[in-house]
Enzyme design. Structure first.
Site, PDB file in Angstrom:
ATOM      1  CB  CYS A   1      -0.941  -0.028   1.148  1.00 15.42           C
ATOM      2  SG  CYS A   1      -0.567  -0.959   2.458  1.00 15.42           S
TER       3      CYS A   1
ATOM      4  NE  ARG B   1       3.101  -8.494   5.661  1.00 14.52           N
ATOM      5  CZ  ARG B   1       1.979  -8.395   5.719  1.00 14.52           C
ATOM      6  NH1 ARG B   1       1.067  -9.263   6.323  1.00 14.52           N
ATOM      7  NH2 ARG B   1       1.244  -7.568   4.687  1.00 14.52           N
TER       8      ARG B   1
ATOM      9  CD  GLN C   1      -0.173  -8.480   0.753  1.00 16.97           C
ATOM     10  OE1 GLN C   1       0.199  -7.536   0.405  1.00 16.97           O
ATOM     11  NE2 GLN C   1      -0.856  -8.695   2.110  1.00 16.97           N
TER      12      GLN C   1
ATOM     13  CG  ASP D   1      -2.219  -5.645  -2.029  1.00 19.56           C
ATOM     14  OD1 ASP D   1      -3.432  -5.299  -1.484  1.00 19.56           O
ATOM     15  OD2 ASP D   1      -1.346  -5.223  -1.171  1.00 19.56           O
TER      16      ASP D   1
ATOM     17  CG  HIS E   1      -3.874  -0.609  -2.173  1.00 21.12           C
ATOM     18  ND1 HIS E   1      -2.854  -1.210  -2.594  1.00 21.12           N
ATOM     19  CD2 HIS E   1      -4.113  -0.942  -0.663  1.00 21.12           C
ATOM     20  CE1 HIS E   1      -2.341  -1.984  -1.578  1.00 21.12           C
ATOM     21  NE2 HIS E   1      -3.165  -1.675  -0.374  1.00 21.12           N
TER      22      HIS E   1
ATOM     23  CE  LYS F   1     -10.261  -7.129  10.305  1.00 19.42           C
ATOM     24  NZ  LYS F   1      -9.158  -7.854  10.536  1.00 19.42           N
TER      25      LYS F   1
ATOM     26  CG  HIS G   1      -5.788  -1.762   2.198  1.00 18.15           C
ATOM     27  ND1 HIS G   1      -4.727  -1.795   2.411  1.00 18.15           N
ATOM     28  CD2 HIS G   1      -6.321  -0.789   3.222  1.00 18.15           C
ATOM     29  CE1 HIS G   1      -3.992  -0.469   3.116  1.00 18.15           C
ATOM     30  NE2 HIS G   1      -5.189  -0.012   3.486  1.00 18.15           N
TER      31      HIS G   1
END
Length: 647
Positions: A339, A368, A386, A388, A390, A474, A520
């Site tokens: 992000c 991570r 991910q 991912d 946004h 979320k 997200h």
RNA sequence: GCCAUUGUAGCUCAGAGGUAGAGCACUUCCUUGGUAAGGAAGAGGUCAUGAGUUCAAGUCUCAUCAAUGGCUCCA
């Protein structure tokens, strides 16, 4: 004697003498019921079936079919196990021993003694002996002073600590056989309900979950009212083991790990990469249709990026150490999320409200640091990708964007046959509004939007107040695999925080600057976890559109290898992924191997097929489907795939 | 990170102080076989890594790495 009225679940109201017990009520209905009553729910409180009811109440008798009934049996089993342990290992001190989702555990301080699985049969044996003695569970209320006195004399500092935290007048003991425990209850009438016993595993667990405190021995077990149910349960565990993605992933050559590369860093093998690419292509196509734009960002980012995003402060210490440049000493972090990079893409130029929503998507690989003991196959790794994206939008657009994301998630679940999923909506903690960032009005708007969308889509969502992140509400998608285990996959999160920190802006119709809302979202979650869950869900039998090898051609003998080659090229022209097993083996052997490799279709070719241009089709797990022409077969499976993908 | 257990051939595992074993997979040969295992031969191992004890170490000790089951953690 006073009479009281007991209302039962069927709506009837019966009159009993005050002091009647759940068990008495059961007996008054039928002996059979009385034999099966484990506990009683009295005005929504679960009570001992033997505890006297003194006033009017509504009563539900709980049996093995009720989750509270199971919990009672398991909780009582924890006491039974403790009794057995106390007899077998004198001097053992006890922490807590609750029931859990399946079974129970007890945390025990055994001093220097170590229990291993070799000791399990002994404990099980003793538990069964004690159970068959039909020991009653006797409840008694005790004063705090007496309770402290009892465990003080026994020298059990854990129980003393627990009692210290309790209020006088609220303390009860349960005694069964030679074992007395501090316990709120409820419990079974007696131990004879426990017929089948299995100690499952032993592990260390910190006292009160605090890693600075002493580690106790935690023994896990499960019990059942019938041996058959234990057998079934153990069978189910066996089945789960067979589906373990770590085992199947190795067998099917999806992924591997290497000590040299490092733990928690998965290596995708050709078949796995192939499968993953197909998943990505599928999602990319859906995203393109939904107005997403692909972006690509680097794997590292300057430390200042994460200082801006706030991740440095929060997670910096728990991340991989920064990478530094040799000359200037600049610090870079492996990116733990995409992000912040995407925020910078958003702000590369000014935006008008007419540009919104802007949707940036990236299969972004992130790193991570996970504690070494936490790593687990593909579900918990240190480097993962991910799916991912946004979405930057106005507060008014949040609802429509949510809808769009949910449609994508639903499409994926359908294509992969995840029919049993749970949707969880996490909202603010109504008691503590101060810890959240973002305006009251926007939160209100977003939370309502999420709930409305769920309702409009006919989803049964569980709303959990207080579970929202500090930056926004979320929605998470949990799927159940074929064995009923829950896994969290996709997530959609509203974020008011990052637009603030990155000072993101757009110009509104009023010619003023406004702050966009960020969403997200990751429908798969991560490719690694998703594939792991997929493997376990389908037991390695991937949907036809995903499976690395859709068909394998099995010539009866090498006389038909040429024909097999012809079939192969025909299939390849129809975009079917196939190969030939031309090993010098008998057909039965080739079939067996293909079955074990979980190839969906086996195409057997010999004299007959070669002469008529056909294949004899055998479906994995099902058997012979008969003969058809190569063209018909190809068309049929392509049609099946189109249906699956909703095309 | 903590506790416990484990690490032997590509895979599944046996071996418990005296120079490394099996089945499957692999290679070659025989066999040309019709819907879940045809036969024979061969090749394949610094016994996770490093130190130590011993005349001698997969085997005993210690350390490291990794895996497994939990605990704690999870943007």
């Amino acid at each position: 004697m006073d009479k009281i009225n007991i209302s039962l679940p069927d709506g009837s109201i019966r009159s009993y003498d005050a002091g009647v017990t759940g068990l008495d009520i059961a007996r008054s209905i039928s002996e059979g019921l009385a034999r099966n009553v484990l506990a009683a729910k009295v005005d929504e409180m679960v009570w001992d079936a033997t505890r006297p009811i003194l006033r009017d109440a509504s009563v539900t008798l709980l049996t093995w079919n009720d989750s509270e009934g199971k919990a009672t049996l398991w909780h009582s089993s924890a006491h039974l196990m403790a009794e057995a342990i106390e007899q077998l290992y004198p001097g053992a001190k006890f922490g807590i021993g609750p029931d859990i989702e399946t079974g129970f555990y007890y945390d025990i301080d055994l001093g220097e003694r170590v229990i291993s699985d070799e000791d399990f049969p002994l404990i099980e044996q003793r538990m069964k002996e004690l159970a068959s003695q039909k020991q009653a569970y006797l409840r008694r209320e005790v004063s705090k002073a007496d309770a402290l006195d009892f465990f003080g004399k026994k020298g059990d500092e854990y129980k003393l600590e627990l009692i210290q935290d309790l209020e006088d007048g609220q303390i009860s003991f349960y005694e069964s056989g030679s074992f007395t425990d501090l316990c709120r209850g409820p419990h079974l009438p007696d131990t004879s309900f426990i017929k089948a016993v299995k100690i499952l595993s032993v592990a260390g667990a910190y006292w009160r979950g605090d890693e600075k405190r002493k580690q106790l021995t935690r023994l896990y077990g499960v019990t059942f009212p019938k041996q058959k149910e234990l057998d079934d349960y153990l069978l189910m565990l066996e089945e789960a083991k067979k589906r373990d993605h770590r085992k199947l992933g190795k067998e099917l050559e999806i992924f591997t790990f290497s000590q040299r590369v490092g733990s928690g860093l998965p290596l995708w093998l050709p078949k796995g990469a192939d499968l993953r690419e197909r998943l990505e292509t599928f999602l990319k196509k859906e995203q393109r249709k939904a107005g997403y734009q692909q972006v690509i960002t680097p794997h590292i980012g300057n430390v200042n990026l994460y200082k801006t995003s706030g991740h440095y402060e929060k997670y910096g210490a728990d991340s991989f150490r920064p990478i530094t440049t040799p000359q200037e000493g600049e610090e870079f972090f492996l990116k733990p999320m995409n992000c912040p990079h995407h925020c910078e893409i958003f702000s590369h130029k000014p935006h008008s409200y007419r540009d919104l929503p802007i949707r940036y998507a990236e299969f972004g690989t992130v790193y991570r640091y996970e504690q070494s003991g936490e790593l687990h196959g593909l579900t918990r790794v240190r480097g993962f990708t991910q799916d991912d994206a946004h979405i930057f939008c106005t507060p008014e657009q949040v609802k429509d964007e949510f809808k769009g994301v949910m449609d994508i998630v639903m499409k994926i679940f359908k294509a992969l046959d995840f029919n049993d999923y749970i949707v969880q909506i996490s909202t603010r903690d109504p008691k503590n509004q101060s810890k959240y960032i973002g305006s009251e009005a926007n939160w209100e708007k977003a939370e309502r939007a999420i709930m409305e969308v769920a309702e409009e889509r006919g989803l049964e969502a569980i709303v959990v107040p207080g579970e929202a992140a500090f930056y926004g509400p979320k929605m998470d998608f949990m799927v159940r695999d074929a064995l009923g285990r829950k896994w969290q996959l996709g997530t959609i999160q509203v974020d008011y925080n990052l637009p603030e920190r990155f000072e993101l802006e757009y110009v509104g119709a009023d010619n003023e600057k406004h702050r966009p809302v960020m969403i997200h979202r990751a429908p798969f979650g991560s490719m690694e976890r998703f594939v792991a869950v997929l493997i376990e869900h389908c037991a390695g039998k991937f949907p036809l559109w995903l499976v690395p090898e859709q068909a394998i051609i099995l010539p009866i003998s090498d006389k038909y290898n040429d024909y097999a080659e012809k079939v192969l090229s025909l299939l390849q022209n129809s975009d079917i992924r196939a190969s030939i097993d031309n090993r010098n083996e008998k057909t039965g052997k080739k079939i067996r191997d293909a079955e074990l490799k979980r190839v969906p279709f086996m195409l057997i070719v010999g004299e007959k097929e070669a002469s008529e241009g056909s294949v004899s089709v055998r479906k994995q797990g099902e058997g012979d489907l008969g003969t058809e022409t190569v063209g018909a077969f190809a068309e049929r499976i392509n049609q099946e795939i189109r249906t699956m993908l909703g095309e």
